[in-house]
Design a protein around this motif. Structure first.
Motif, mmCIF file in Angstrom:
data_model
loop_
_atom_site.group_PDB
_atom_site.id
_atom_site.type_symbol
_atom_site.label_atom_id
_atom_site.label_comp_id
_atom_site.label_asym_id
_atom_site.label_seq_id
_atom_site.Cartn_x
_atom_site.Cartn_y
_atom_site.Cartn_z
ATOM 1 N N ASN A 298 0.851 -1.388 0.144
ATOM 2 C CA ASN A 298 -0.159 -0.033 -0.018
ATOM 3 C C ASN A 298 1.013 1.204 0.040
ATOM 4 O OD1 ASN A 298 -1.744 2.059 0.388
ATOM 5 N ND2 ASN A 298 -2.989 0.747 1.910
ATOM 6 N N LEU A 299 0.946 1.835 -1.160
ATOM 7 C CA LEU A 299 1.883 2.966 -1.117
ATOM 8 C C LEU A 299 1.355 4.533 -0.593
ATOM 9 C CD1 LEU A 299 3.343 2.361 -4.963
ATOM 10 C CD2 LEU A 299 4.268 1.667 -2.695
ATOM 11 N N GLY A 300 0.013 4.236 -0.515
ATOM 12 C CA GLY A 300 -0.684 5.522 -0.037
ATOM 13 C C GLY A 300 -1.451 6.075 -1.060
ATOM 14 N N PHE A 301 -2.466 7.104 -0.979
ATOM 15 C CA PHE A 301 -3.229 7.556 -1.882
ATOM 16 C C PHE A 301 -2.569 8.607 -2.916
ATOM 17 C CE2 PHE A 301 -6.153 11.296 -3.486
ATOM 18 C CZ PHE A 301 -7.249 10.620 -3.729
ATOM 19 N N ALA A 302 -1.397 9.362 -2.435
ATOM 20 C CA ALA A 302 -0.844 10.315 -3.280
ATOM 21 C C ALA A 302 0.031 9.364 -4.213
ATOM 22 C CB ALA A 302 -0.107 11.329 -2.537
ATOM 23 N N ARG A 303 0.901 8.690 -3.776
ATOM 24 C CA ARG A 303 1.862 8.111 -4.581
ATOM 25 C C ARG A 303 1.143 7.078 -5.601
ATOM 26 N NH1 ARG A 303 6.663 4.734 -1.827
ATOM 27 N NH2 ARG A 303 7.054 4.350 -3.802
ATOM 28 N N THR B 220 -7.821 10.979 -13.877
ATOM 29 C CA THR B 220 -8.940 11.306 -12.960
ATOM 30 C C THR B 220 -8.878 10.360 -11.782
ATOM 31 O OG1 THR B 220 -10.294 11.881 -14.958
ATOM 32 C CG2 THR B 220 -11.458 11.122 -12.891
ATOM 33 N N MET B 221 -9.001 11.011 -10.632
ATOM 34 C CA MET B 221 -8.890 10.375 -9.484
ATOM 35 C C MET B 221 -9.907 9.827 -8.741
ATOM 36 S SD MET B 221 -5.934 12.247 -7.456
ATOM 37 C CE MET B 221 -6.997 13.340 -6.770
ATOM 38 N N PHE B 222 -10.056 8.340 -8.470
ATOM 39 C CA PHE B 222 -11.082 7.788 -7.927
ATOM 40 C C PHE B 222 -10.534 7.286 -6.428
ATOM 41 C CE2 PHE B 222 -12.476 7.858 -12.226
ATOM 42 C CZ PHE B 222 -13.674 7.970 -12.265
ATOM 43 N N GLU C 186 3.478 13.251 -2.166
ATOM 44 C CA GLU C 186 3.887 11.953 -1.774
ATOM 45 C C GLU C 186 4.257 11.667 -0.426
ATOM 46 O OE1 GLU C 186 5.896 9.817 -4.642
ATOM 47 O OE2 GLU C 186 4.716 10.337 -6.272
ATOM 48 N N ASN C 187 4.477 12.948 0.380
ATOM 49 C CA ASN C 187 4.785 12.712 1.808
ATOM 50 C C ASN C 187 3.537 12.574 2.747
ATOM 51 O OD1 ASN C 187 7.844 13.351 1.875
ATOM 52 N ND2 ASN C 187 7.022 14.945 0.667
ATOM 53 N N LEU C 188 2.510 12.852 2.104
ATOM 54 C CA LEU C 188 1.193 12.465 2.702
ATOM 55 C C LEU C 188 0.551 11.028 2.208
ATOM 56 C CD1 LEU C 188 -0.363 15.981 1.938
ATOM 57 C CD2 LEU C 188 0.709 15.276 3.998
ATOM 58 N N PHE C 189 0.556 10.199 3.493
ATOM 59 C CA PHE C 189 0.380 8.885 3.085
ATOM 60 C C PHE C 189 -1.414 8.853 2.913
ATOM 61 C CE2 PHE C 189 -1.582 4.586 4.211
ATOM 62 C CZ PHE C 189 -0.657 3.921 3.264
ATOM 63 N N PRO D 110 -6.430 19.677 -0.452
ATOM 64 C CA PRO D 110 -6.617 20.812 -0.225
ATOM 65 C C PRO D 110 -5.009 21.304 -0.489
ATOM 66 C CG PRO D 110 -6.842 19.333 1.754
ATOM 67 C CD PRO D 110 -6.920 18.609 0.638
ATOM 68 N N ASP D 111 -3.955 20.563 -0.239
ATOM 69 C CA ASP D 111 -2.617 21.089 -0.618
ATOM 70 C C ASP D 111 -2.387 21.115 -2.154
ATOM 71 O OD1 ASP D 111 0.365 20.964 -0.010
ATOM 72 O OD2 ASP D 111 0.175 19.421 -1.720
ATOM 73 N N TRP D 112 -2.984 20.013 -2.763
ATOM 74 C CA TRP D 112 -2.953 20.304 -4.577
ATOM 75 C C TRP D 112 -3.748 21.622 -5.033
ATOM 76 C CZ3 TRP D 112 -4.720 16.329 -8.472
ATOM 77 C CH2 TRP D 112 -3.886 16.070 -9.425
ATOM 78 N N CYS D 113 -5.057 21.721 -4.538
ATOM 79 C CA CYS D 113 -5.763 22.849 -4.935
ATOM 80 C C CYS D 113 -5.001 24.205 -4.523
ATOM 81 C CB CYS D 113 -7.193 22.644 -4.488
ATOM 82 S SG CYS D 113 -8.131 21.318 -5.137
#
Length: 249
Positions: A17-22, A30-32, A111-114, A120-123
């Motif tokens: 499990n690499l986390g959502f961001a990675r 498109t992200m799901f 990618e430092n956020l698992f 919010p960071d991206w937007c």
């Protein structure tokens, strides 16, 4: 099954499990969310006020003090806000479409956020480049919220939430802002823990008492997390470059 029945589909296999961001950065599309629920969800960027009150918006935070789910139906916004397109601070990644040019300008997800806080960071990074984020209610998906976190201990969920929140503050607003929010977060969580301990024993019905009990467990974990994560380590984490690009202010 994907390989056998979906010819022409590129299958990316991750053995952990690499986390959502990675994981989403691998796809660049498109992200799901893995748990896929309908979310008419958007919110304001995290601020000192949301930490003080403890919610995604000050309104939601105040509503959370009431022991009933009906206060959450509009997530702190008037119902009509969800009925038409609106420019918002950020939207959840359960169903998000982003222009390729915007990704090229702002970079990929941090990618430092698992888990939690990636959107919010991206937007916010896109907003600083003059890119607008819009909520569009004409299309949607079903997203069963919390399916990923319910498979993990509460302490993991709290750690992901707190880490992403303070990383956002340190990364975009600096150490003084992060420190102020950290202190307020500790005091606010302690006060809410006392409040929900009291409400847990108020005769308001089994459902309300169960809700208060969950909040007690949550804020206990929040205080434990603050005790084991010094501000200096959070600030160092906030300075880590994302995909080779430093996004700090």
């Amino acid at each position: 099954m994907v390989e056998a029945e979906s010819k022409g589909v590129l299958l990316l296999r991750n053995h952990e499990n690499l986390g959502f961001a990675r994981a989403n950065n691998q796809a660049k599309c498109t992200m799901f969310n893995p748990d896929m629920t309908f979310q008419a969800c958007f919110a304001t960027f995290p601020t000192f006020g949301t930490v003080l009150l403890g919610g995604s918006t000050p309104t939601v935070a105040l509503q959370s003090l009431f022991l009933t789910k009906r206060f959450f139906k509009t997530a702190g916004y008037r119902p009509e806000v969800y009925e038409q397109p609106n420019r918002v601070d950020w939207i959840m990644g359960a169903f998000m479409m982003v222009r390729r040019e915007a990704i090229s300008e702002a970079g990929l997800l941090d990618e430092n956020l698992f888990m939690y806080g990636e959107e919010p960071d991206w937007c916010y990074r896109m907003a600083r480049l003059g890119r607008a984020t819009w909520y569009y209610p004409e299309k949607g998906v079903i997203h069963y919220g919390g399916q990923s976190t319910k498979q993990r201990p509460l302490k993991d969920e709290v750690s992901w939430l707190m880490t992403s929140q303070y990383r956002f503050f340190g990364k975009h607003h600096g150490q003084a802002y992060l420190t102020s929010c950290f202190v307020v977060g500790v005091v606010g969580s302690a006060l809410k823990l006392v409040l929900f301990l009291i409400l847990k024993h108020v005769p308001l019905g089994a459902q309300h008492r169960a809700y208060a009990a969950r909040k007690v467990d949550f804020f206990r974990e929040v205080l434990k997390w603050h005790a084991s994560n010094p501000i200096s380590s959070l600030m160092s984490s906030a300075r880590v470059a994302t995909n080779g690009v430093e996004h700090s202010s």
